[in-house]
Design a protein around this motif. Structure first.
Motif, PDB file in Angstrom:
ATOM      1  N   ASP A  31      -5.194 103.502  39.020  1.00  0.00           N
ATOM      2  CA  ASP A  31      -4.422 104.287  38.066  1.00  0.00           C
ATOM      3  C   ASP A  31      -5.382 104.710  36.946  1.00  0.00           C
ATOM      4  OD1 ASP A  31      -2.749 105.159  35.992  1.00  0.00           O
ATOM      5  OD2 ASP A  31      -1.260 103.609  36.341  1.00  0.00           O
ATOM      6  N   PRO A  32      -5.418 105.984  36.587  1.00  0.00           N
ATOM      7  CA  PRO A  32      -6.369 106.433  35.571  1.00  0.00           C
ATOM      8  C   PRO A  32      -5.981 106.083  34.130  1.00  0.00           C
ATOM      9  CG  PRO A  32      -5.055 108.273  36.283  1.00  0.00           C
ATOM     10  CD  PRO A  32      -4.662 107.102  37.159  1.00  0.00           C
ATOM     11  N   HIS A  33      -4.835 105.450  33.938  1.00  0.00           N
ATOM     12  CA  HIS A  33      -4.429 105.081  32.582  1.00  0.00           C
ATOM     13  C   HIS A  33      -5.247 103.898  32.083  1.00  0.00           C
ATOM     14  CE1 HIS A  33      -0.902 107.392  33.917  1.00  0.00           C
ATOM     15  NE2 HIS A  33      -0.859 107.751  32.645  1.00  0.00           N
ATOM     16  N   TRP A  34      -5.408 103.835  30.756  1.00  0.00           N
ATOM     17  CA  TRP A  34      -6.175 102.750  30.156  1.00  0.00           C
ATOM     18  C   TRP A  34      -5.526 101.399  30.429  1.00  0.00           C
ATOM     19  CZ3 TRP A  34      -5.945 105.355  24.732  1.00  0.00           C
ATOM     20  CH2 TRP A  34      -6.751 106.492  24.729  1.00  0.00           C
ATOM     21  N   ASN A  35      -6.357 100.420  30.696  1.00  0.00           N
ATOM     22  CA  ASN A  35      -5.885  99.042  30.774  1.00  0.00           C
ATOM     23  C   ASN A  35      -5.988  98.440  29.365  1.00  0.00           C
ATOM     24  OD1 ASN A  35      -8.602  98.451  30.329  1.00  0.00           O
ATOM     25  ND2 ASN A  35      -9.002  97.942  32.473  1.00  0.00           N
ATOM     26  N   GLU A  36      -5.808  97.148  29.226  1.00  0.00           N
ATOM     27  CA  GLU A  36      -5.849  96.510  27.901  1.00  0.00           C
ATOM     28  C   GLU A  36      -7.198  96.747  27.215  1.00  0.00           C
ATOM     29  OE1 GLU A  36      -5.288  92.097  25.864  1.00  0.00           O
ATOM     30  OE2 GLU A  36      -4.645  92.419  27.935  1.00  0.00           O
ATOM     31  N   ALA A  37      -8.289  96.606  27.962  1.00  0.00           N
ATOM     32  CA  ALA A  37      -9.622  96.829  27.387  1.00  0.00           C
ATOM     33  C   ALA A  37      -9.807  98.285  26.966  1.00  0.00           C
ATOM     34  CB  ALA A  37     -10.695  96.432  28.392  1.00  0.00           C
ATOM     35  N   GLY A  38      -9.250  99.209  27.731  1.00  0.00           N
ATOM     36  CA  GLY A  38      -9.329 100.628  27.385  1.00  0.00           C
ATOM     37  C   GLY A  38      -8.593 100.938  26.097  1.00  0.00           C
ATOM     38  N   HIS A  39      -7.420 100.337  25.938  1.00  0.00           N
ATOM     39  CA  HIS A  39      -6.658 100.538  24.700  1.00  0.00           C
ATOM     40  C   HIS A  39      -7.397  99.938  23.508  1.00  0.00           C
ATOM     41  CE1 HIS A  39      -2.896 102.426  25.933  1.00  0.00           C
ATOM     42  NE2 HIS A  39      -3.042 101.773  27.067  1.00  0.00           N
ATOM     43  N   GLU A  40      -7.982  98.781  23.688  1.00  0.00           N
ATOM     44  CA  GLU A  40      -8.743  98.152  22.606  1.00  0.00           C
ATOM     45  C   GLU A  40      -9.958  99.007  22.241  1.00  0.00           C
ATOM     46  OE1 GLU A  40     -10.979  93.963  21.487  1.00  0.00           O
ATOM     47  OE2 GLU A  40      -9.819  94.103  23.338  1.00  0.00           O
ATOM     48  N   PHE A  41     -10.659  99.504  23.240  1.00  0.00           N
ATOM     49  CA  PHE A  41     -11.821 100.372  23.003  1.00  0.00           C
ATOM     50  C   PHE A  41     -11.396 101.620  22.228  1.00  0.00           C
ATOM     51  CE2 PHE A  41     -14.457 103.964  24.355  1.00  0.00           C
ATOM     52  CZ  PHE A  41     -15.696 103.530  23.915  1.00  0.00           C
ATOM     53  N   PHE A  78     -15.883 107.490  25.431  1.00  0.00           N
ATOM     54  CA  PHE A  78     -15.654 106.924  26.761  1.00  0.00           C
ATOM     55  C   PHE A  78     -16.816 107.244  27.696  1.00  0.00           C
ATOM     56  CE2 PHE A  78     -11.294 106.168  25.483  1.00  0.00           C
ATOM     57  CZ  PHE A  78     -10.922 105.073  26.246  1.00  0.00           C
ATOM     58  N   GLN A  79     -17.409 108.415  27.554  1.00  0.00           N
ATOM     59  CA  GLN A  79     -18.529 108.793  28.413  1.00  0.00           C
ATOM     60  C   GLN A  79     -19.797 108.002  28.090  1.00  0.00           C
ATOM     61  OE1 GLN A  79     -18.372 113.052  27.640  1.00  0.00           O
ATOM     62  NE2 GLN A  79     -17.616 113.420  29.720  1.00  0.00           N
ATOM     63  N   ALA A 108      -8.810 102.087  20.337  1.00  0.00           N
ATOM     64  CA  ALA A 108      -8.396 101.725  18.982  1.00  0.00           C
ATOM     65  C   ALA A 108      -9.604 101.551  18.070  1.00  0.00           C
ATOM     66  CB  ALA A 108      -7.560 100.452  19.017  1.00  0.00           C
ATOM     67  N   HIS A 109     -10.641 100.894  18.556  1.00  0.00           N
ATOM     68  CA  HIS A 109     -11.856 100.707  17.746  1.00  0.00           C
ATOM     69  C   HIS A 109     -12.538 102.036  17.445  1.00  0.00           C
ATOM     70  CE1 HIS A 109     -12.104  96.361  17.497  1.00  0.00           C
ATOM     71  NE2 HIS A 109     -11.730  96.299  18.766  1.00  0.00           N
ATOM     72  N   VAL A 110     -12.639 102.896  18.441  1.00  0.00           N
ATOM     73  CA  VAL A 110     -13.259 104.207  18.234  1.00  0.00           C
ATOM     74  C   VAL A 110     -12.453 105.012  17.213  1.00  0.00           C
ATOM     75  CG1 VAL A 110     -13.828 106.416  19.336  1.00  0.00           C
ATOM     76  CG2 VAL A 110     -14.344 104.262  20.502  1.00  0.00           C
ATOM     77  N   LEU A 111     -11.144 104.997  17.358  1.00  0.00           N
ATOM     78  CA  LEU A 111     -10.290 105.771  16.460  1.00  0.00           C
ATOM     79  C   LEU A 111     -10.331 105.243  15.030  1.00  0.00           C
ATOM     80  CD1 LEU A 111      -8.348 108.062  16.045  1.00  0.00           C
ATOM     81  CD2 LEU A 111      -6.496 106.582  16.836  1.00  0.00           C
ATOM     82  N   VAL A 112     -10.254 103.936  14.850  1.00  0.00           N
ATOM     83  CA  VAL A 112     -10.274 103.401  13.490  1.00  0.00           C
ATOM     84  C   VAL A 112     -11.622 103.673  12.826  1.00  0.00           C
ATOM     85  CG1 VAL A 112     -11.027 100.990  13.880  1.00  0.00           C
ATOM     86  CG2 VAL A 112      -9.417 101.512  12.057  1.00  0.00           C
ATOM     87  N   ASN A 113     -12.709 103.606  13.571  1.00  0.00           N
ATOM     88  CA  ASN A 113     -14.019 103.948  13.004  1.00  0.00           C
ATOM     89  C   ASN A 113     -14.070 105.410  12.583  1.00  0.00           C
ATOM     90  OD1 ASN A 113     -15.073 101.369  13.218  1.00  0.00           O
ATOM     91  ND2 ASN A 113     -15.896 101.736  15.265  1.00  0.00           N
ATOM     92  N   TYR A 114     -13.489 106.291  13.385  1.00  0.00           N
ATOM     93  CA  TYR A 114     -13.427 107.711  13.034  1.00  0.00           C
ATOM     94  C   TYR A 114     -12.633 107.898  11.735  1.00  0.00           C
ATOM     95  CZ  TYR A 114     -12.015 112.599  13.113  1.00  0.00           C
ATOM     96  OH  TYR A 114     -11.777 113.908  12.764  1.00  0.00           O
ATOM     97  N   LEU A 115     -11.501 107.238  11.630  1.00  0.00           N
ATOM     98  CA  LEU A 115     -10.662 107.372  10.434  1.00  0.00           C
ATOM     99  C   LEU A 115     -11.374 106.865   9.190  1.00  0.00           C
ATOM    100  CD1 LEU A 115      -7.249 106.245  11.955  1.00  0.00           C
ATOM    101  CD2 LEU A 115      -7.953 108.567  11.374  1.00  0.00           C
ATOM    102  N   ILE A 116     -12.089 105.746   9.308  1.00  0.00           N
ATOM    103  CA  ILE A 116     -12.844 105.212   8.173  1.00  0.00           C
ATOM    104  C   ILE A 116     -13.982 106.156   7.800  1.00  0.00           C
ATOM    105  CG2 ILE A 116     -14.402 103.347   7.464  1.00  0.00           C
ATOM    106  CD1 ILE A 116     -12.609 101.445   9.165  1.00  0.00           C
TER     107      ILE A 116
END
Length: 68
Positions: free
Chosen positions: A41-51, A28-29, A53-61
């Motif tokens: 609101d500091p919570h993720w919006n739709e784009a934040g959730h998508e971002f 994120f930084q 998800a991509h970061v996390l799935v790349n980490y898992l792979i």
């Protein structure tokens, strides 16, 4: 002064648990994608959730936790 308190908590928890704890903060930084949170609101919006998800799935792979 407490904006990073959650991250400090999970950093300390890494030594106590038997599973990986992965921080999304560096991704994120580094990103130039904006906005990833709501205006008032500091919570993720739709784009934040998508971002995230991509970061996390790349980490898992990359760590062999899931297949591509």
């Amino acid at each position: 002064p407490y904006q990073y308190e959650y991250f400090r908590f999970f950093e300390e928890a890494r030594a106590e648990v038997h599973y990986p704890i992965f921080s999304l903060l560096p991704a994120f930084q580094k990103t130039d994608q904006f906005p990833l949170v709501f205006d008032n609101d500091p919570h993720w919006n739709e784009a934040g959730h998508e971002f995230a998800a991509h970061v996390l799935v790349n980490y898992l792979i990359e760590n062999g936790m899931i297949a591509r």
